[in-house]
Design a protein around this motif. Structure first.
Motif, PDB file in Angstrom:
ATOM      1  N   ALA A   1       0.844  -1.187   0.000  1.00 47.15           N
ATOM      2  CA  ALA A   1       0.000   0.000   0.000  1.00 47.15           C
ATOM      3  C   ALA A   1       0.882   1.242   0.000  1.00 47.15           C
ATOM      4  O   ALA A   1       1.990   1.236   0.544  1.00 47.15           O
ATOM      5  CB  ALA A   1      -0.912   0.002   1.220  1.00 47.15           C
TER       6      ALA A   1
ATOM      7  N   ASP B   1      -4.987   3.901   1.092  1.00 47.98           N
ATOM      8  CA  ASP B   1      -4.809   2.695   0.281  1.00 47.98           C
ATOM      9  C   ASP B   1      -4.680   1.466   1.180  1.00 47.98           C
ATOM     10  O   ASP B   1      -5.251   0.400   0.886  1.00 47.98           O
ATOM     11  CB  ASP B   1      -3.564   2.860  -0.595  1.00 47.98           C
ATOM     12  CG  ASP B   1      -3.352   1.701  -1.563  1.00 47.98           C
ATOM     13  OD1 ASP B   1      -4.354   1.088  -1.978  1.00 47.98           O
ATOM     14  OD2 ASP B   1      -2.187   1.421  -1.906  1.00 47.98           O
TER      15      ASP B   1
ATOM     16  N   ARG C   1      -8.125   0.575   2.493  1.00 49.15           N
ATOM     17  CA  ARG C   1      -8.962   0.008   1.433  1.00 49.15           C
ATOM     18  C   ARG C   1      -8.568  -1.438   1.148  1.00 49.15           C
ATOM     19  O   ARG C   1      -9.444  -2.318   1.023  1.00 49.15           O
ATOM     20  CB  ARG C   1      -8.826   0.851   0.168  1.00 49.15           C
ATOM     21  CG  ARG C   1      -9.613   0.319  -1.024  1.00 49.15           C
ATOM     22  CD  ARG C   1      -9.338   1.139  -2.262  1.00 49.15           C
ATOM     23  NE  ARG C   1      -7.923   1.117  -2.647  1.00 49.15           N
ATOM     24  CZ  ARG C   1      -7.370   0.111  -3.318  1.00 49.15           C
ATOM     25  NH1 ARG C   1      -8.077  -0.955  -3.669  1.00 49.15           N
ATOM     26  NH2 ARG C   1      -6.081   0.150  -3.636  1.00 49.15           N
ATOM     27  N   ARG C   2      -7.280  -1.696   1.054  1.00 49.14           N
ATOM     28  CA  ARG C   2      -6.822  -3.060   0.753  1.00 49.14           C
ATOM     29  C   ARG C   2      -7.174  -4.030   1.880  1.00 49.14           C
ATOM     30  O   ARG C   2      -7.705  -5.119   1.637  1.00 49.14           O
ATOM     31  CB  ARG C   2      -5.301  -3.065   0.520  1.00 49.14           C
ATOM     32  CG  ARG C   2      -4.862  -2.411  -0.785  1.00 49.14           C
ATOM     33  CD  ARG C   2      -3.335  -2.288  -0.813  1.00 49.14           C
ATOM     34  NE  ARG C   2      -2.843  -1.634  -2.006  1.00 49.14           N
ATOM     35  CZ  ARG C   2      -2.401  -2.282  -3.092  1.00 49.14           C
ATOM     36  NH1 ARG C   2      -2.407  -3.606  -3.117  1.00 49.14           N
ATOM     37  NH2 ARG C   2      -1.958  -1.609  -4.129  1.00 49.14           N
TER      38      ARG C   2
END
Length: 625
Positions: free
Chosen positions: A543, A548, A551-552
Motif C-alpha cells: 500500500a 490505500d 482500502r486493501r
C-alpha cells in the motif's frame, strides 16, 4: 477439605512462570549474569564450568544475546555461549526454603537449543529442545551457608537446520520472512522450594456434555504408602466441587462432577469462551495416611469444548467463526523473548482490541504466561511448533520429542483450541513425492490426537495436507476480487482443492471430500505499509498511503469475514517484524490505522472495546520487579 483457597490461580498477575501449577514459594533469577561467547567451543575442554572467570561480559537474563535488552546486542553467528550467576544463601532463602522439609528445584522456561548445567563445577544435567521447560533438583548442590556458582552452557548451531527453529534465519542477516536468531536463555529462570513428595504435573480435561472434568496428577515418585489426593474447585469463591481419592501410584486420574452442570437450562453459565472467559480455580492437595499435607498447589481450567462438524468450527458445541491474526511473538528490542511479563498481557489485549477472537502463534511455542492471559482475557490460540528446515531421521526424532513436551505442557489451557505440528511443508518440503515425509506428517497427526483427543489437529497448515481436522488454506491473493472468486461457493472451493492451490501446491495429499469439512483461510493479506521503512521492507502486496492500506485490508478481510462457507480466517499479520512490514501495527505495536477502524474491519460491526480484567497479584509471593 474445608480450608479456603489462599491463592486464586485464575487471578494471578501474569508473572509466575508456570501459571497452571502455582506454589507460593519461588524466587526469580532474572537480571545480570556473567556471559561469554565460545566460538571455538573450547569452554568444556578448558573447564569454564569450574572457573567462571573466563566469562568476562554481562548479560541481562532472560533476554537472548542477539537482542538489545540483553546488553550484548550481537546478532552474529555464535553457536556456543556460556552463562554464570552466583546463587547466594539469600536467593535460596527467598525461595522459601526450609531445610527440614524442602527440596530446591532450579527451573528453566526455555533455552535454545541445547543446555548443560553445573553448580560449583558439579554437573547437574542437560536438556535438548529450545522451546520447552526443564528443571533439576539442586538441593545437594547448594548450601544455605555459602554462595554457589551456577554455570550454563548453551549450544545453538545456526547451520543445523535439523533443529526445530521456527523463523530463526540460517543466514547471518535476516531476509524476507526470517528473523534474527534467539540463542540461549530466553524464558524465566527460577528457584522453587518444594516438598520431596510433590505434584510434578497437573492436567485438566473438561467434558462439557457430561458436566465434569478429568484431573491427572503426576507425583515425583511412587508413594511408599497410600496417599490421598484432595481436589477443590471454585469460581469466584463459590465452591463447585470437592473430591478426594486414594492412590499408591505415581500417576493417577479422577473425574470430578460439577453439580451445577446438572441443570441443563443453566449449564452454559460456567462455560469458557472469548466472550465470557470464566476460569475455574482448583486447589489440589496430597496428604499422607495420617492427614499430614505433603504438598499443595493451585491451578485453574476452563470448562469448554472444541471440535468440527457440519462444515463448522465448534466452540462449546455451537458454530463459532474464528477471526484470527498471525502472531509472530517477536519484539525488536528482545526478539522471541517478551520484553516484560506485562508485555504479554498487553499483546493479548491488543489482539482483542483490534477485533480478533483468536491468534495463530506462528512458528513458535509461546511463553506460558502469554497463554495465561489468553485464558484469562479470552482469546482462542492455535498452538504451533517451530519447524525444522530439513527432513532426516535426526529432525524426525527432535521434532517428535519436543512436540510431545509442548502438547503435554499446554494441553490444559482452555485458550488453545487447535494443534499445528507442521506449517507449509517446512521440514517436509518433498511431502508430495516422498512417502516417508507424508508418513511423518500423518504420524504427527495421530501422535497429537493420542496425547490430546479433545482438539482439532492440522497436519500441515496451509497446503499439502495429509490428515487434518480442518482444511486450512494459505492464499495471498492481492485483491478482494481474487479472494471472492476462489471462495465464492462450494464449487469454486472444490475446484481450488482439486487443482493446485493458491501457492502452487496441492492442498490435499490424502483425498477427502470438501463438502462437510471445516474450511479456513489461515493466512491471507500480508499488505505491506511502512512509509518510513528502508528499501528492504517486504510484504505480499504494498500500500502507498494510509487510505490505500485501509482500502486493501478492508476489502481482503470483508471478502472472507462475510463468507458463509468458511468457518474462519487468519490475517497476516499483527505486527511488523524487522523487514517484514505487513503488520496491522508497527514493530512497537502502534496501529497503522485507528484501533476503532481496524476493529470495525475485523469484526464487521461497530463493536465496543473489550473491558480489561482487574488483576490481583497480592496473593503470590514474587521477587520479580
Amino acid at each position: 477439605m474445608s480450608r479456603s483457597l489462599p491463592i486464586s490461580a485464575s487471578a494471578q498477575g501474569g508473572v509466575y512462570p508456570r501459571p497452571q501449577l502455582v506454589r507460593p514459594n519461588w524466587h526469580d533469577l532474572a537480571g545480570e549474569w556473567a556471559f561469554e561467547h565460545d566460538d571455538q567451543d573450547i569452554g568444556r575442554s578448558e573447564k569454564w564450568f569450574v572457573d567462571a572467570a573466563h566469562l568476562g561480559r554481562v548479560i541481562t537474563v532472560p533476554f537472548p544475546p542477539e537482542s538489545e535488552m540483553s546488553g550484548i546486542t550481537d546478532p552474529g553467528f555464535h553457536p556456543v555461549v556460556w552463562y554464570s550467576r552466583v546463587i547466594s544463601p539469600e536467593d535460596v532463602a527467598a525461595s522459601g526454603w526450609s531445610p527440614e522439609r524442602d527440596r530446591v528445584v532450579l527451573h528453566f522456561g526455555a533455552v535454545d537449543y541445547r543446555a548443560s548445567v553445573w553448580i560449583d563445577g558439579q554437573f547437574i544435567g542437560s536438556h535438548e529442545g529450545g522451546q520447552t521447560p526443564f528443571s533439576f533438583d539442586v538441593t545437594e548442590a547448594l548450601s544455605p551457608q555459602k554462595n554457589g556458582v551456577l554455570v550454563v552452557r548453551a549450544e545453538d548451531d545456526p547451520h543445523d537446520v535439523a533443529q526445530p527453529r521456527g523463523k530463526q534465519d540460517w543466514l547471518e542477516e535476516p531476509h524476507v520472512i526470517w528473523y534474527h536468531r534467539t540463542t540461549g536463555i530466553w524464558q524465566p529462570v527460577w528457584l522453587e522450594s518444594v516438598p520431596e513428595q510433590r505434584i510434578q504435573a497437573l492436567s485438566w480435561t473438561p467434558n462439557v456434555p457430561t458436566g465434569n472434568v478429568a484431573i491427572e496428577v503426576d507425583l515425583t515418585r511412587r508413594p511408599a504408602t497410600i496417599l490421598t489426593v484432595h481436589v477443590e474447585l471454585s469460581l469466584e469463591g463459590e465452591i463447585l466441587a470437592r473430591q478426594s481419592y486414594s492412590t499408591v501410584e505415581p500417576r493417577s486420574q479422577a473425574t470430578i462432577q460439577i453439580a451445577r452442570q446438572a441443570n441443563g437450562q443453566a449449564f452454559e453459565a460456567l462455560l469458557w469462551s472469548p466472550e465470557n472467559p470464566r476460569l475455574i480455580d482448583a486447589h489440589v492437595v496430597i496428604a499422607a495416611e495420617d492427614g499430614t499435607i505433603l504438598d499443595e498447589s493451585f491451578s485453574y481450567f476452563g470448562l469448554r469444548s472444541v471440535g468440527v462438524a457440519g462444515g463448522s468450527f465448534l466452540l462449546n458445541d455451537r458454530p463459532y467463526f474464528v477471526r484470527s491474526v498471525l502472531e509472530q511473538g517477536y519484539w525488536p528490542q528482545s526478539h522471541l523473548a517478551a520484553p516484560s511479563a506485562e508485555a504479554l498481557r498487553a499483546e493479548v489485549e491488543l489482539i482483542k482490541a483490534l477485533g480478533f477472537n483468536a491468534a495463530r502463534i506462528h512458528e513458535k511455542v509461546e511463553d506460558p504466561r502469554f497463554l495465561y492471559w489468553a485464558d484469562r482475557l479470552g482469546l482462542l490460540i492455535w498452538g504451533e511448533m517451530g519447524s525444522t528446515y530439513e527432513f532426516s531421521s535426526e529432525a524426525v526424532s527432535r521434532v517428535t520429542r519436543e512436540w510431545i513436551d509442548v502438547v503435554r505442557r499446554d494441553r490444559s489451557h482452555p485458550s488453545i483450541v487447535t494443534w499445528v505440528p507442521l506449517n507449509e511443508s517446512w521440514g517436509v518440503q518433498q511431502i508430495a513425492h516422498d512417502d516417508a515425509q507424508l508418513n511423518f506428517a500423518q504420524s504427527l497427526y495421530h501422535l497429537t490426537r493420542a496425547l490430546d483427543p479433545t482438539r482439532p489437529v492440522i497436519s500441515n497448515d496451509g497446503w499439502e495436507h495429509a490428515i487434518s481436522d480442518i482444511l486450512t488454506i494459505h492464499d495471498y491473493a492481492g485483491t478482494a476480487e481474487q479472494l471472492d472468486a476462489n471462495y465464492k461457493d462450494i464449487d469454486a472451493i472444490r475446484a481450488l482443492v482439486a487443482g493446485m492451490g493458491p501457492a502452487g501446491r496441492r492442498l490435499q495429499l490424502i483425498p477427502r471430500e470438501v463438502d462437510g469439512q471445516s474450511i479456513m483461510v489461515t493466512e491471507f493479506g500480508g499488505v505491506s505499509f511502512a512509509p518510513d521503512a528502508a528499501d528492504d521492507s517486504w510484504g505480499y502486496t504494498t500500500a502507498t498511503t494510509y487510505e490505500d492500506f485501509e482500502r486493501r485490508v478492508s476489502g481482503l478481510v470483508s471478502s472472507l469475514r462475510d463468507n458463509p462457507i468458511l468457518s474462519g480466517f487468519c490475517y497476516t499479520q499483527l505486527t511488523d517484524t524487522m523487514q517484514e512490514t505487513n503488520g496491522l501495527t508497527d514493530a512497537y505495536r502502534k496501529p497503522k490505522l485507528p484501533v476503532a477502524v481496524i476493529r470495525s474491519i475485523v469484526s464487521g460491526q461497530e463493536a465496543p472495546l473489550p473491558r480489561a480484567t482487574a488483576v490481583d497479584d497480592s496473593s503470590l509471593h514474587s521477587t520479580m520487579g
